[in-house]
Design an enzyme around this catalytic site. Structure first.
Site, PDB file in Angstrom:
ATOM      1  N   GLY A  44       0.831  -1.243   0.156  1.00 28.72           N
ATOM      2  CA  GLY A  44      -0.113  -0.021  -0.055  1.00 28.72           C
ATOM      3  C   GLY A  44       0.825   1.285   0.011  1.00 28.72           C
ATOM      4  N   ASP A 103      -2.226   1.855  11.946  1.00 22.93           N
ATOM      5  CA  ASP A 103      -3.309   1.506  12.506  1.00 22.93           C
ATOM      6  C   ASP A 103      -3.167   0.822  14.038  1.00 22.93           C
ATOM      7  OD1 ASP A 103      -5.706   0.146  12.952  1.00 22.93           O
ATOM      8  OD2 ASP A 103      -5.764  -0.651  11.072  1.00 22.93           O
ATOM      9  N   ARG A 166      -7.021   0.044  -4.284  1.00 29.95           N
ATOM     10  CA  ARG A 166      -5.718   0.628  -3.908  1.00 29.95           C
ATOM     11  C   ARG A 166      -5.367   1.980  -5.217  1.00 29.95           C
ATOM     12  NH1 ARG A 166      -2.730  -2.227  -0.550  1.00 29.95           N
ATOM     13  NH2 ARG A 166      -2.553  -4.451  -0.819  1.00 29.95           N
TER      14      ARG A 166
HETATM   15  C1  PRP Z   1      -1.183  -1.913   6.112  1.00 29.87           C
HETATM   16  C2  PRP Z   1      -0.186  -0.860   6.225  1.00 29.87           C
HETATM   17  C3  PRP Z   1       0.955  -0.846   7.404  1.00 29.87           C
HETATM   18  C4  PRP Z   1       0.038  -1.647   8.116  1.00 29.87           C
HETATM   19  C5  PRP Z   1      -0.716  -0.663   9.299  1.00 29.87           C
HETATM   20  O1  PRP Z   1      -0.245  -2.983   5.482  1.00 29.87           O
HETATM   21  O2  PRP Z   1       0.456  -0.405   4.870  1.00 29.87           O
HETATM   22  O3  PRP Z   1       2.134  -1.409   6.908  1.00 29.87           O
HETATM   23  O4  PRP Z   1      -1.211  -2.015   7.566  1.00 29.87           O
HETATM   24  O5  PRP Z   1      -1.323  -1.506  10.271  1.00 29.87           O
HETATM   25  P1  PRP Z   1      -0.898  -1.690  11.752  1.00 29.87           P
HETATM   26  O6  PRP Z   1      -0.335  -0.333  12.197  1.00 29.87           O
HETATM   27  O7  PRP Z   1      -2.083  -2.236  12.283  1.00 29.87           O
HETATM   28  O8  PRP Z   1       0.407  -2.483  11.887  1.00 29.87           O
HETATM   29  P2  PRP Z   1      -1.268  -4.374   5.192  1.00 29.87           P
HETATM   30  O9  PRP Z   1      -0.463  -5.199   6.006  1.00 29.87           O
HETATM   31  O10 PRP Z   1      -2.632  -3.983   5.065  1.00 29.87           O
HETATM   32  O11 PRP Z   1      -0.565  -4.520   3.545  1.00 29.87           O
HETATM   33  P3  PRP Z   1      -0.647  -3.771   2.294  1.00 29.87           P
HETATM   34  O12 PRP Z   1       0.231  -2.551   2.456  1.00 29.87           O
HETATM   35  O13 PRP Z   1      -0.176  -4.776   1.318  1.00 29.87           O
HETATM   36  O14 PRP Z   1      -1.982  -3.404   2.234  1.00 29.87           O
END
Ligand code: PRP
Length: 190
Positions: A44, A103, A166
């Protein structure tokens, strides 16, 4: 159509552009002559990174990591697996982690420990969206931040739902019906 699945636009394309430019200018001022390494986390984060570096007026190096968590059972431990490591040696370099969203903070917590152990000259965090309501790991050193977002299912500008959405140019809230329907047919949200 993608747009039809969005309940509400939270942050418009223009608002994102303005904020990204502001952050890019701040980074250019703070890292002039430092040739920072901007580390993006797949997948992402790449959209934000791609836009961000094009607002910057200084030399930068970009690099990528791919990590996966071990799933919900280990969520609170923040245990992750490195699927793809950096190609750059960051010892003595000025490193900036560029993330689309924080998050729970567990991913960032892991990254900071991992990257910090490689002895960079400095290590800072730049994040576009902060969903602080869901934070598990507090006191994360976030130096550059775009927007706060509520605890809602946000998609777009890199953020996905089952790998989709995305490519929306804005950040919006996904319609409940989309993930409720998918949940019904598969028996789980992921
Ligand atoms: C999302 C985002 C962060 C993470 C944040 O990635 O890009 O890396 O989640 O979440 P957290 O604070 O709860 O750890 P995701 O794992 O969804 O993968 P992506 O980037 O492939 O969507």
């Amino acid at each position: 159509m993608l747009n039809e699945d969005v309940e509400k636009v939270l942050i418009t394309e223009a608002e994102i552009r303005y904020k990204v430019t502001e952050i890019g200018q701040a980074l250019s001022a703070d890292y002039a002559d430092k040739d920072p390494v901007l580390v993006s986390v797949l997948r992402g984060g790449v959209i934000f990174l791609a836009d961000l570096i094009r607002t910057m007026s200084i030399q930068v190096t970009i690099d990528f990591m791919a990590i996966s968590s071990y799933g919900p059972a280990t969520e609170s431990s923040g245990v992750v697996k490195v699927l793809k490591d950096l190609e750059e040696d960051i010892i003595g370099r000025h490193v900036i982690v560029v993330e689309d969203i924080i998050d729970t903070g567990l991913t960032l917590g892991y990254l900071l420990r991992n990257l910090g152990s490689r002895n960079p000259a400095s290590l800072n965090v730049c994040v576009l969206l902060d969903k602080s309501a869901r934070r598990i790991l507090d006191n994360l050193p976030i130096k550059y931040k775009g927007f706060d977002v509520p605890d809602a299912f946000v998609v777009g500008y890199g953020l996905d739902y089952r790998q989709k959405y995305r490519n929306l140019p804005y950040v919006g809230i996904l319609k409940k019906s989309i993930y409720e329907e998918a949940e019904k047919s598969s028996g789980g949200i992921d």
